[in-house]
Design a protein around this motif. Sequence first.
Motif, short mmCIF file in Angstrom:
data_model
loop_
_atom_site.label_atom_id
_atom_site.label_comp_id
_atom_site.label_asym_id
_atom_site.label_seq_id
_atom_site.Cartn_x
_atom_site.Cartn_y
_atom_site.Cartn_z
N GLN A 44 0.54 -1.16 -0.15
CA GLN A 44 -0.06 0.24 -0.15
C GLN A 44 1.06 1.33 -0.15
N GLY A 47 2.08 1.74 -3.58
CA GLY A 47 0.88 2.38 -4.57
C GLY A 47 1.07 3.71 -4.23
N PHE A 48 0.76 4.16 -2.76
CA PHE A 48 0.51 5.52 -2.62
C PHE A 48 1.86 6.51 -3.26
N TYR A 50 3.79 5.94 -5.74
CA TYR A 50 4.29 5.27 -7.04
C TYR A 50 5.06 6.34 -7.72
N TYR A 125 -5.82 11.97 -6.49
CA TYR A 125 -5.15 10.55 -6.66
C TYR A 125 -5.32 10.06 -4.87
N GLU A 126 -4.55 11.15 -4.04
CA GLU A 126 -4.39 10.73 -2.68
C GLU A 126 -5.51 10.61 -1.92
N TYR A 129 -7.35 7.37 -2.39
CA TYR A 129 -6.51 5.91 -1.93
C TYR A 129 -6.84 5.65 -0.51
N PHE A 130 -7.22 6.83 0.51
CA PHE A 130 -7.43 6.55 1.81
C PHE A 130 -9.08 6.60 2.04
#
Length: 137
Positions: A44, A47-48, A50, A125-126, A129-130
């Motif tokens: 994870q 991926g965060f 990348y 994106y971020e 993600y969470f």
Amino acid sequence: MERTFAIIKPDAVERNVTGQVLSMIEEAGFKIVGMKKIQLTRKQAEGFYYVHAERPFFGDLCTFMSRGPVIALVLEKEDAISSWRNLMGATNPANAAEGTIRKKLGVSIEENTVHGSDAPETAAYEIPYFFSALELV
Ligand SMILES: Nc1ncnc2c1ncn2[C@@H]1O[C@@H]2COP(=O)(O)O[C@H]2[C@H]1O
């Protein structure tokens, strides 16, 4: 109003300075619209971050970010992205200005206490993600 994504990193959670960071966030006028404590897996973290996959510090960064819990945050304010970056201070705490979080609490260029989105596309994106949309209030 703009939203940005922030992390209080493992070094800060380990040192029990989460509350100090949250106080600085609130004193600067941000609204906390999302908050959760989680521990990332190594995958994870990869991926965060990348976008940094080719950088020499990528492996160490992902090890660090998955070594303990973090506080993930969504912050809201006018010009939230640039305001949060200003409040964090320079990536390397040694170069951070007085009054910033990294100047006060940062340990090193890697263990620099907080993360923040650097642009609207990054926040786009971020944040998901969470967080799901229902978790942002
Ligand atoms: N030489 C470096 N340059 C930039 N970032 C680094 C470096 N070494 C480690 N990092 C870490 O990589 C992270 C990438 O974005 P952050 O803002 O989360 O903060 C950065 C630091 O924690």
